[in-house]
Design a protein around this motif. Structure first.
Motif, PDB file in Angstrom:
ATOM      1  N   MET A   1       0.845  -1.188   0.000  1.00 41.07           N
ATOM      2  CA  MET A   1       0.000   0.000   0.000  1.00 41.07           C
ATOM      3  C   MET A   1       0.879   1.235   0.000  1.00 41.07           C
ATOM      4  N   GLY A   2       0.363   2.304  -0.539  1.00 40.47           N
ATOM      5  CA  GLY A   2       1.154   3.520  -0.672  1.00 40.47           C
ATOM      6  C   GLY A   2       1.215   4.329   0.608  1.00 40.47           C
ATOM      7  N   ARG A   3       1.771   5.520   0.474  1.00 42.70           N
ATOM      8  CA  ARG A   3       1.893   6.437   1.604  1.00 42.70           C
ATOM      9  C   ARG A   3       0.854   7.536   1.454  1.00 42.70           C
ATOM     10  N   GLY A   4       0.070   7.714   2.497  1.00 44.85           N
ATOM     11  CA  GLY A   4      -0.969   8.728   2.475  1.00 44.85           C
ATOM     12  C   GLY A   4      -0.634   9.899   3.367  1.00 44.85           C
ATOM     13  N   SER A   5      -1.654  10.692   3.661  1.00 41.95           N
ATOM     14  CA  SER A   5      -1.459  11.887   4.473  1.00 41.95           C
ATOM     15  C   SER A   5      -2.766  12.261   5.146  1.00 41.95           C
ATOM     16  N   VAL A   6      -2.681  13.226   6.045  1.00 39.26           N
ATOM     17  CA  VAL A   6      -3.857  13.818   6.676  1.00 39.26           C
ATOM     18  C   VAL A   6      -4.029  15.216   6.090  1.00 39.26           C
ATOM     19  N   LEU A   7      -5.158  15.465   5.483  1.00 39.79           N
ATOM     20  CA  LEU A   7      -5.466  16.767   4.909  1.00 39.79           C
ATOM     21  C   LEU A   7      -6.488  17.463   5.799  1.00 39.79           C
ATOM     22  N   CYS A   8      -6.202  18.692   6.214  1.00 37.18           N
ATOM     23  CA  CYS A   8      -7.128  19.480   7.022  1.00 37.18           C
ATOM     24  C   CYS A   8      -7.319  20.848   6.391  1.00 37.18           C
TER      25      CYS A   8
ATOM     26  N   VAL B   1      -5.781   5.643   5.507  1.00 39.30           N
ATOM     27  CA  VAL B   1      -4.759   4.926   6.281  1.00 39.30           C
ATOM     28  C   VAL B   1      -4.497   3.566   5.641  1.00 39.30           C
ATOM     29  N   SER B   2      -3.229   3.142   5.607  1.00 40.82           N
ATOM     30  CA  SER B   2      -2.839   1.838   5.053  1.00 40.82           C
ATOM     31  C   SER B   2      -2.705   0.826   6.186  1.00 40.82           C
ATOM     32  N   ASN B   3      -3.073  -0.445   5.888  1.00 44.51           N
ATOM     33  CA  ASN B   3      -2.958  -1.452   6.959  1.00 44.51           C
ATOM     34  C   ASN B   3      -1.856  -2.490   6.728  1.00 44.51           C
ATOM     35  N   PHE B   4      -1.296  -2.597   5.527  1.00 43.67           N
ATOM     36  CA  PHE B   4      -0.119  -3.423   5.230  1.00 43.67           C
ATOM     37  C   PHE B   4      -0.311  -4.919   5.504  1.00 43.67           C
ATOM     38  N   ALA B   5      -1.565  -5.374   5.599  1.00 43.63           N
ATOM     39  CA  ALA B   5      -1.791  -6.798   5.833  1.00 43.63           C
ATOM     40  C   ALA B   5      -1.241  -7.647   4.696  1.00 43.63           C
ATOM     41  N   ALA B   6      -1.267  -7.121   3.458  1.00 46.20           N
ATOM     42  CA  ALA B   6      -0.774  -7.880   2.313  1.00 46.20           C
ATOM     43  C   ALA B   6       0.736  -8.065   2.328  1.00 46.20           C
TER      44      ALA B   6
ATOM     45  N   LYS C   1       5.625 -11.637   3.844  1.00 44.60           N
ATOM     46  CA  LYS C   1       6.669 -11.523   2.825  1.00 44.60           C
ATOM     47  C   LYS C   1       7.651 -10.398   3.119  1.00 44.60           C
ATOM     48  N   ARG C   2       7.165  -9.225   3.429  1.00 42.81           N
ATOM     49  CA  ARG C   2       8.045  -8.073   3.633  1.00 42.81           C
ATOM     50  C   ARG C   2       8.067  -7.585   5.079  1.00 42.81           C
ATOM     51  N   LEU C   3       7.013  -7.874   5.831  1.00 41.56           N
ATOM     52  CA  LEU C   3       6.908  -7.385   7.202  1.00 41.56           C
ATOM     53  C   LEU C   3       6.462  -8.496   8.135  1.00 41.56           C
ATOM     54  N   THR C   4       6.861  -8.383   9.382  1.00 41.11           N
ATOM     55  CA  THR C   4       6.261  -9.236  10.403  1.00 41.11           C
ATOM     56  C   THR C   4       4.925  -8.620  10.795  1.00 41.11           C
ATOM     57  N   GLN C   5       4.083  -9.401  11.455  1.00 41.77           N
ATOM     58  CA  GLN C   5       2.800  -8.871  11.883  1.00 41.77           C
ATOM     59  C   GLN C   5       2.992  -7.715  12.859  1.00 41.77           C
ATOM     60  N   ALA C   6       3.994  -7.823  13.706  1.00 43.97           N
ATOM     61  CA  ALA C   6       4.264  -6.760  14.678  1.00 43.97           C
ATOM     62  C   ALA C   6       4.657  -5.462  13.974  1.00 43.97           C
TER      63      ALA C   6
ATOM     64  N   GLN D   1       2.581  -1.978  13.992  1.00 44.06           N
ATOM     65  CA  GLN D   1       3.198  -0.737  14.460  1.00 44.06           C
ATOM     66  C   GLN D   1       3.043   0.382  13.433  1.00 44.06           C
ATOM     67  N   TYR D   2       3.227   0.053  12.148  1.00 42.53           N
ATOM     68  CA  TYR D   2       3.052   1.069  11.111  1.00 42.53           C
ATOM     69  C   TYR D   2       1.612   1.594  11.112  1.00 42.53           C
ATOM     70  N   TYR D   3       0.655   0.698  11.312  1.00 39.23           N
ATOM     71  CA  TYR D   3      -0.740   1.140  11.365  1.00 39.23           C
ATOM     72  C   TYR D   3      -0.968   2.057  12.565  1.00 39.23           C
TER      73      TYR D   3
END
Length: 709
Positions: A188-195, A210-215, A219-224, A228-230
């Protein structure tokens, strides 16, 4: 009116000074971009924000329904615009928050469509670009990150910048973008907060994806790591919105686990946590996904188990909501099996960009989620005889009594009344009405306020002379019979000013009566006994058997109506507490008294890089103050300090000589002159309400810059 540049970033012809964020800067890892402002502006009010958040999947990947990220009508932006405009028109929205949107293909024609549907409207949009995964991930160069500072470009036949957007029925005067500090090169890409800040609104509006990176697990990340990124993204969102005293936040938060959103729940109310009317569901789904799909070698769907639903889109507000709904019929749930759609396969020539046929109203795989915040009153009449204190019509023996309790409406008990042009509250839904009233000694039964039905008023608040009680009632039927659900409480002796509040809570099925800010009685009023009184809102009488009845003999002032049930603490505040001045009416003024700035914009930069600039070194600070007792004198105490050089003497210190503004009775605008300022320095100021005995909480901080010499 065109305000979106070709590259999709919002262009502001005049940008206002942004107002201060009290809790400091965003997290160090998050990149923050603000659009600076100038000192022109209007006063802020507690606008009812009628908002929608919707991930329109306007540029999702995938050509056929079995592809990951497939989006219905991806190459038909007009279809997306159709869906958005339908909801805006049907629900009377003044705010839209969109995710996965293209600046040129979607926002430019959307603005034109909304203004064509409502020629008197003036919509403006702001966009924050995002970064798509396949624009950044370089598998041949692990660890190398490519950063497109303008965000990803929309693909194929779509044009502009991909990102999140906010549109408002008004003028956006300031915006800020805070990028997430998530790694690039993941699924998933990188997003932002727009106000954004809107001219005249107390509420700021924010959106995010917000991205959750479950995919990416394992392969690339541990669940932890993914967790944490979420959590880091949610912490960034909370940090950004937590700096605004009043804010509405909507977006695709990509989780059905609401416990993970605890930092946001601690700051704001979430709109779909409760039912607002009988039959209204809570926690409705916002995302529909095909489950158990089997497909052939060309991606054609052979079978699937059905659609699963989840809630991953959310709408929050600091002030709470009066209603909320997820429009589930606007989510795509088409049957894409090859037996029904033989062209829905990759074997179909690429010259056919959209071989699959979605539902006619299946605009996205997400639903639009919309709600209305608790804003200002539907009606607010001071009834003090001032030119702007009344917006209706006086009839019969009604007159102004300027010397009574700070100014009041005097009614003769036989023909006098004040009427609105039509109904103000919906008697089938939740509402609140309130007023100050004094019934003359010896008066008969006297109605303070009501709303006409055909034969009987749909609601009434009155003094019952036979047993000396205050009563608030909703009749069960519009007929000549007397069958009402009513809450009653003992009345003070006649000749006494009393603050009265009646609340109809449709979700709870109750009517409640408050006297001088205290709940005195509650009665049931069930759904089957509700009906819509569509006649005029009236002060000073009700209607019984089709004619005017129980004309009030006495005085009334400060009549208000809200389209939601006020809480106990809110009613107590209206009845007997001093409240801090808000942005309403606060301003910087020059020596001639002309307004220079709203003065209460909040600001991300403590050093004043984006402060508005005054046009004089001796401005005047003003604020609107209100006393719960209209007969009492009230004023403000100001504080002004130098942000550029804190060692400088404070020009105005709250509570000391020179800090008190002019005085008004009950309600009005007060001001204090400012000593000559240092050219080019940035200044902050704030204000509180006082009556000499009690003081209110202090307002939010306001900022501006003195002009150069």
């Amino acid at each position: 009116m065109r305000r979106i540049a070709a590259h999709g970033l919002h262009v502001l012809a005049t940008v206002l000074a942004a107002v201060v964020l009290l809790a400091g800067q965003a997290a160090p890892a998050a990149a923050v971009t603000t659009v600076p402002g100038d000192a022109a502006g209007t006063a802020a009010t507690r606008e009812t924000v009628r908002a929608m958040t919707w991930n329109i999947c306007g540029e999702a990947g995938g050509r056929v329904a079995s592809d990951t990220g497939y989006c219905p009508y991806r190459n038909v932006p007009g279809k997306k615009i159709e869906g958005i405009a339908r909801i805006v028109k049907e629900q009377g929205l003044n705010t839209v928050m969109l995710q996965e949107v293209c600046s040129v293909s979607h926002l430019v024609p959307l603005e034109a469509k909304l203004e064509a549907d409502d020629p008197d409207s003036d919509w403006t949009f702001a966009l924050a670009g995002g970064t798509r995964p396949d624009d950044t991930y370089q598998p041949d160069k692990p660890g190398v990150e490519f950063i497109d500072t303008e965000g990803s470009k929309c693909r194929g036949s779509l044009s502009g910048t991909l990102g999140v957007a906010i549109g408002v029925k008004g003028r956006i005067t300031w915006k800020t973008e805070t990028d997430f500090a998530t790694p690039l090169g993941l699924a998933m890409g990188r997003g932002s907060v727009l106000c954004v800040e809107v001219a005249g609104w107390e509420n700021h509006v924010c959106t995010t994806h917000v991205s959750n990176f479950a995919a990416d697990v394992p392969k690339r990340l541990t669940q932890a790591q993914a967790d944490q990124y979420y959590d880091d993204q949610i912490a960034t969102v909370a940090d950004v919105v937590g700096k605004f005293p009043s804010v509405v936040l909507g977006g695709d938060l990509n989780t059905r686990l609401q416990d993970r959103l605890q930092p946001l729940h601690l700051l704001m109310s979430e709109c779909d946590q409760q039912a607002y009317d009988p039959g209204d569901a809570s926690d409705e789904p916002t995302k529909f996904t095909r489950d158990g799909v089997t497909k052939d070698a060309d991606g054609g769907i052979l079978s699937y188990a059905g659609y699963t639903s989840s809630k991953i889109d959310y709408l929050f507000a600091t002030g709470g909501f009066t209603g909320c709904d997820s429009r589930t019929d606007f989510a795509d749930k088409a049957d894409y099996r090859l037996s029904l759609q033989p062209a829905c396969t990759k074997a179909t020539p690429s010259t056919v960009p959209d071989p699959c046929e979605p539902d006619a109203t299946g605009y996205s795989d997400h639903t639009p989620l919309y709600g209305s915040t608790q804003g200002g009153g539907k009606l607010s009449w001071r009834l003090d005889g001032s030119p702007d204190g009344f917006g209706g019509t006086l009839t019969g023996g009604a007159s102004w009594a300027p010397g009574e309790h700070g100014g009041a409406l005097a009614l003769d008990g036989s023909t006098g009344a004040a009427t609105a042009a039509g109904p103000v509250v919906d008697t089938t839904r939740s509402f609140t009405v309130s007023a100050w009233a004094k019934v003359d000694p010896g008066a008969g039964t006297s109605v303070v306020l009501s709303q006409d039905g055909k034969m009987i008023s749909g609601m009434m608040l009155w003094y019952n002379a036979s047993d000396s009680t205050w009563r608030f009632a909703l009749p069960k039927v519009d007929s000549t019979t007397w069958s009402v659900d009513q809450a009653m409480a003992p009345a003070a002796p006649t000749g006494t000013w009393t603050h009265l509040t009646g609340v109809h809570d449709a979700a709870a099925g109750t009517v409640s009566l408050y006297v001088d800010g205290v709940k005195k009685a509650t009665a049931a009023h069930v759904e089957s006994d509700r009906w819509a009184a569509t006649g005029r809102f009236v002060v000073g009488r009700d209607k019984v058997k089709g004619v005017g009845n129980a004309y009030l003999d006495g005085f009334v002032q400060r009549v208000a109506a809200f389209d939601y049930p006020l809480r106990d603490d809110q009613i107590a505040s209206y009845a007997g507490r001093l409240t801090a001045p808000t942005g309403r009416g606060t301003a910087l003024r020059d020596v001639a008294g002309e307004p220079l700035s709203q003065g209460c914009h909040q600001n991300l930069d403590p050093f004043g890089a984006d402060y508005g600039t005054a046009t004089t070194l001796t401005p005047t600070l003003t604020a609107t103050v209100t006393h719960p007792d209209p007969s009492r004198e009230v004023w403000a105490e100001f504080s002004l300090w130098d942000n550029t050089d804190r060692t400088q003497p404070q020009p105005i210190t709250m509570g000391e000589a020179g800090s008190a503004g002019t005085r008004v009775r009950g309600q009005g605008t007060v001001s204090v002159p400012v000593p000559r300022l240092i050219p080019g320095h940035a200044y902050g100021w704030r204000v509180r309400t006082t009556d000499g005995t009690t003081t209110s909480p202090i307002s939010t901080n306001c900022h501006f810059r003195a002009p150069a010499a």
